[in-house]
Structure formats: structure tokens, C-alpha cells
Design an enzyme around this catalytic site. Structure first.
Site, PDB file in Angstrom:
ATOM      1  N   GLU A 296       0.824  -1.218   0.000  1.00  0.00           N
ATOM      2  CA  GLU A 296       0.000   0.000   0.000  1.00  0.00           C
ATOM      3  C   GLU A 296       0.858   1.267   0.000  1.00  0.00           C
ATOM      4  O   GLU A 296       1.905   1.326   0.634  1.00  0.00           O
ATOM      5  CB  GLU A 296      -0.894   0.005   1.253  1.00  0.00           C
ATOM      6  CG  GLU A 296      -1.740   1.256   1.407  1.00  0.00           C
ATOM      7  CD  GLU A 296      -2.389   1.360   2.776  1.00  0.00           C
ATOM      8  OE1 GLU A 296      -3.250   2.244   2.941  1.00  0.00           O
ATOM      9  OE2 GLU A 296      -2.048   0.566   3.668  1.00  0.00           O
ATOM     10  N   LYS A 360      -9.462   3.274  -3.133  1.00  0.00           N
ATOM     11  CA  LYS A 360      -9.971   2.738  -1.867  1.00  0.00           C
ATOM     12  C   LYS A 360     -11.300   3.385  -1.506  1.00  0.00           C
ATOM     13  O   LYS A 360     -11.438   4.613  -1.513  1.00  0.00           O
ATOM     14  CB  LYS A 360      -8.939   2.971  -0.759  1.00  0.00           C
ATOM     15  CG  LYS A 360      -9.340   2.408   0.596  1.00  0.00           C
ATOM     16  CD  LYS A 360      -8.255   2.673   1.636  1.00  0.00           C
ATOM     17  CE  LYS A 360      -8.612   2.080   2.992  1.00  0.00           C
ATOM     18  NZ  LYS A 360      -7.585   2.342   4.013  1.00  0.00           N
ATOM     19  N   CYS A 413      -5.600  -2.006   2.830  1.00  0.00           N
ATOM     20  CA  CYS A 413      -5.479  -1.930   4.283  1.00  0.00           C
ATOM     21  C   CYS A 413      -6.692  -2.560   4.959  1.00  0.00           C
ATOM     22  O   CYS A 413      -7.006  -3.709   4.743  1.00  0.00           O
ATOM     23  CB  CYS A 413      -5.262  -0.483   4.717  1.00  0.00           C
ATOM     24  SG  CYS A 413      -4.792  -0.285   6.456  1.00  0.00           S
TER      25      CYS A 413
END
Length: 543
Positions: A296, A360, A413
Site C-alpha cells: 500500500e 480505496k 489496508c
């Protein structure tokens, strides 16, 4: 020891808890909550819950002396239990405030205390709901299971949701028990965990309340054994298979957090990624690798705006190799002084061409954005990630196509911690990819807990999970939850692996939470009817 002797011994243990009040009662609840975290990763000492969950039953039993039919006393006990549970289980979050200590260090103590205090409100609600429907007898333990499953579900959904260390994860180890996630998911396992581990409390009941006190513990034991046997059979029936022609290489750079958002470290970071990615392993570098995966937010810059970085990626990748990496993406609406970005996943072809991008969707409060930003920034509170305008959420969860492999769903995440929310509706991918950066939390239980939760998504969905983490723990996990390859926490290195193949969707992937929701509602309704019947009987007995 005879059954009556066991009942007498447990009654002697239960009585001080039931009768405790004031500070002593709060202390018992806090200690029970803190001890319950022993069941979570990395210790997985779930037998501890056989000692702590009966304490919950006895705390609710003892709430009847309080006002409002004991609701206030039960809620207070639940809050103290929750505060101990979340403080002991989430203390490591404070490490994030030390990354930029000059700016955020003052928030460490308030945050470490405030988060458990807020999450404990959900536990307070669960205890209060149980007390509202409470009636003597072993069935009250089933009521408790339904009430705490309800409050844990609410914790996982309200205000963005934070289902971290939900009780069901106590049954995620050993792997045979974890196969239950394929049947009923996290919330079904939460119901089962509370029922099984609280069941011994029935052995301390008076015969008038529970004529056969050993019945519920025996049923709970049978359920636990049956779950383990089911899991063993399922594991034997689902040996690990792999996807032909796919060879993964995960790069774990182990770069400390203060470097990852430092533009001045741009060249050093890029050199490290390139060198690690080409490191010889098994007699070869990138030769034979079809998919190179970086973690990430891999770059301290906007990679799509840096021609030299794109050229370096093109030089790195041999023909037939694809790079999948996390990276910040500058929003088109950004203006000088008002930078906004997405936390994204890029797929690069061997010539440096961007094939696809995912932004995201589920952002981290206070990490990637600040709720009520205008008000809180005036108080000096900003998001931890150093993007001046914060991150923007993407529009939807979706699969990405990549040459040479099945389509995959990128989970950035903590998007991987939400059950029944990792696969787009109507589109089943071939695998899940979790790119993450747990460097915020150092060498603490946090990354182990994060890995476990992502791993259970693989079991629930019947899909392999590939996890690339900056500081670890990187891993390749098959659809039954087996760890095929793993690179430990706080290590620099590469991880080469084949891609496990998906299996047919298990029951949970097909029907989701509907059966467990129906069960919980049925138990709550039955508990309400039972409580009302007991109250009516008591009134008839009054002179």
C-alpha cells in the site's frame, strides 16, 4: 468430583461477582474484559474465555438490584468490560502517534483511552439488551449470545464500522475451527463463541432456576467438537490447488513510516524497491515472475506524475510481468494549496502502461480523513497521513483485470476486515489482494490481528488471499485459510509463491448473514416472550 460438587464450587466463585457493587464490580468487569483479549491474535488462547465469559453472565445476573430493572447497572458493567477489552486489545494503536511525534505525540494518551471508551458503548448496549430480556435459567446464556452478537454487529457497521477483534475471531484458531467462517461468517461465529464460552456459568445455577445445569455446557461442548470435526473433514476435502502459469513475487521493503511520506527520500525508496524486486531467489530474479506486487501507498510521491518512476518501472519489468502496487493518486480536482488524493491500487504492464486503477472506498477515520473536519481542525486534530486535503473515497468496490491471471479484488489496508463486503455483487473474482502498510503500529499485536481478519475473509468467500505488507506480515493464503507462504513482521525481503485456486463458493459466500440474522431475531423474540411470561408468573404469586 461429582456434578453437585462442581455446581457448589462454581456457585462460590459466582456469588462474589453477582453481589459485587461499585468500584469492585467495575474492577471485576475491566479485568475480565482485559483477560478476554488473550483469545485474540497473536496468542489465540481462547480457553481463557471459559473463565471470562461466565463472569459476563454473573455481572448481568447481579444487575437486577440496580434502577430501571437493572438496565443502568448492566450497561455500566458492559462499559467497564468493553473498556478493559478494547484497551488491552487495541493499545498498540498509540504507536501511530509516535511516527510524527512532534505533531501528533500529544494525542497518544487521549486516543488510546478515547477509542476503547467509545467502542465500549457498544458493549454497554449489548449488556443492557441482555438484561432487558433476562430471565432465570440456562436460556439466559442464549439470550446473552444474541444480545452481544447484535451489539458486535452494530460495532461493525455504525459510524463506518470497526469490527476489530469481534468475539468470533476467538474461534479462528486452530484452522479446523476456523472453517466455521465458511458456514456462518464472523457474526455466526460470534454467536457461537459467546454461547460456548459462557455456557459453564449454567453450572453455578440453583436447581430451581436450572434443573439440569450440565445440559447447556454439554450442548456447547458438542457444538465445539462438531465444529472441529467439520473443519477437519473440510480441510481434507479441499487440498490446495494452484492456478496454472501464475507466479507471484511479493516485495516487503520494511521501510519505516517516516520515510514513506518523505518526498526527499524519493530516490532512495525507488532504488530499494527496484533492488529488492530483482533479488535472486531460487536461482532467478524476476525471470519467471508473472505478477510482482508492492504494498500500500508504496511511493512518497504521485507515481503517475513522475516520468522517471514510470520509466524505472518499465525498465524493471521483463515482458510478461505485471506490477500491481499501492500508490496515492492525485485527484483531478486538486488545486495548488488544496491537494486531494485517492489511496489507490495500480496495475502496470511491462512497458509501464497503466492498465487499471482502483481507489480505496472504505477510508480510515482520523488516519485518512477527519470526520467533522472543519470543527476538529480548529482544535488541532488532523489525519495522520500527510496529504493536506486528506484522501477521497473511491466510488465502489470492484474487480480488476490483470493479464495472465484471474480477475482480483483489491482490498486496501483495513478494507479486508469487513465480512460480506469484500466481493462486489454479481462479480466473483479469482482471488483477493490485500495491500497494506502496518508500519504505523511497529512490532505489536496489531499486524497479527490484521492478518488474521484478512485470512478469515478467504475462508468466508472460498477465495485465495494474497497480502503484501510494507513491514509485514506478507502472506499467500489458500481458500481454506492455509498459509502457503509468509514473510514475518519487521523483515525486509521477497516472497515467491504460486497463486492458490479458488473453490466453489461456501454457504456464507452464497447467503451471507441472513440465516444468522434470523437466528438472532428469533432468540431475542423468544427471550422477550420468556421474560414476559416469568414476570407475569411472579405477579400472580404476589399476595
Amino acid at each position: 468430583m461429582t456434578a453437585s460438587a462442581v455446581t457448589l464450587a462454581l456457585a462460590r466463585v459466582a456469588q462474589p461477582v453477582v453481589l459485587a457493587w461499585g468500584l469492585r464490580r467495575a474492577l471485576i468487569a475491566v479485568l475480565a474484559g482485559a483477560a478476554s483479549t488473550l483469545a485474540m491474535a497473536p496468542l489465540h488462547a481462547w480457553p481463557a474465555l471459559f473463565l471470562t465469559f461466565p463472569v459476563i453472565v454473573w455481572l448481568v445476573d447481579g444487575s437486577g438490584a440496580g434502577r430501571w430493572n437493572g438496565l443502568g447497572a448492566a450497561a455500566a458493567a458492559g462499559w467497564w468490560y468493553g473498556f478493559g477489552y478494547f484497551l488491552a486489545g487495541l493499545y498498540w494503536i498509540g504507536s501511530a502517534f509516535l511516527v510524527d511525534a512532534d505533531k501528533f505525540g500529544w494525542l497518544l494518551a487521549p486516543a488510546v483511552l478515547a477509542l476503547p471508551a467509545g467502542l465500549a458503548l457498544f458493549m454497554a448496549a449489548g449488556f443492557a439488551l441482555a438484561r432487558l430480556l433476562w430471565a432465570p435459567g440456562a436460556f439466559r446464556i442464549v439470550t446473552l449470545a444474541a444480545a452481544l452478537t447484535t451489539s458486535e454487529w452494530l460495532r461493525g457497521h455504525l459510524l463506518g464500522g470497526f469490527p476489530w477483534n469481534a468475539f468470533g475471531y476467538a474461534l479462528a484458531e486452530p484452522l479446523s475451527l476456523a472453517q466455521g467462517f465458511a458456514l456462518v461468517g464472523l457474526w455466526g461465529m460470534t454467536f457461537l463463541a459467546v454461547l460456548v464460552f459462557a455456557a459453564p456459568a449454567a453450572l453455578a445455577d440453583a436447581p430451581a432456576d436450572t434443573p439440569r445445569p450440565a445440559l447447556l455446557p454439554a450442548v456447547a461442548g458438542v457444538l465445539l467438537i462438531a465444529l472441529g470435526l467439520f473443519g477437519a473433514v473440510r480441510l481434507a476435502a479441499l487440498p490446495t490447488a494452484t492456478v496454472d502459469g501464475v507466479r507471484l513475487r511479493l516485495m516487503q521493503p520494511n521501510i519505516q513510516q517516516d520515510q514513506r511520506f518523505n518526498y526527499a527520500a524519493k530516490s532512495d525508496v525507488m532504488r530499494r524497491y527496484l533492488a529488492l524486486s530483482q533479488r535472486p531467489a531460487g536461482g532467478h530474479g524476476l525471470a519467471g515472475t508473472t505478477h510482482l506486487i508492492w504494498p500500500e501507498s508504496a511511493f512518497p510521491f504521485f507515481v503517475a506524475r513522475e516520468p522517471d518512476a514510470l520509466a524505472a518501472i518499465a525498465d524493471l519489468l521483463p515482458e510478461g510481468t505485471v506490477l500491481i502496487t499501492g500508490a496515492a493518486r492525485l485527484a483531478e480536482s486538486s488545486r495548488p494549496g488544496n491537494i486531494q488524493a485517492y489511496n489507490s491500487v495500480y496495475v502496470f504492464d511491462h512497458d509501464g502502461t497503466i492498465l487499471s486503477i482502483y481507489d480505496k472506498v472504505h477510508l480510515v477515520p482520523f488516519g485518512e480523513y477527519v470526520p467533522l473536519r472543519g470543527l476538529l481542525q480548529r482544535l488541532g486534530i488532523e489525519q495522520l497521513v500527510r496529504v493536506p486535503g486528506g484522501f477521497l473515497p473511491g466510488d465502489r468496490l470492484r474487480s480488476l483485470q490483470t493479464p495472465g491471471a484471474p480477475a482480483f479484488v483489491p482490498l486496501v489496508c483495513y478494507e479486508a476486515i469487513f465480512p460480506n463486503a469484500v466481493v462486489p455483487r454479481g462479480s466473483r473474482p479469482g482471488w483477493l489482494l490485500n495491500v497494506t502498510n502496518d508500519a504505523w503500529f511497529g512490532i505489536t499485536p496489531g499486524p497479527w490481528q490484521h492478518l488474521l481478519q484478512a485470512r478469515m475473509r478467504a475462508v468466508e468467500e472460498g477465495l485465495p488471499l494474497v497480502r503484501a505488507a510494507n513491514t509485514g506480515i506478507s502472506a499467500v493464503i489458500d481458500p481454506a485459510g492455509r498459509t502457503i507462504a509468509q514473510l514475518g513482521l519487521g523483515r525486509e525481503g521477497i516472497l515467491d509463491s504460486e497463486l492458490p485456486a479458488a473453490v466453489d463458493p461456501p454457504p456464507y459466500a452464497q447467503v451471507g448473514d441472513a440465516p444468522v440474522t434470523a437466528l438472532v431475531v428469533l432468540v431475542l423474540v423468544a427471550s422477550g416472550w420468556r421474560r414476559r411470561a416469568r414476570s407475569g408468573e411472579s405477579r400472580r404469586l404476589l399476595p
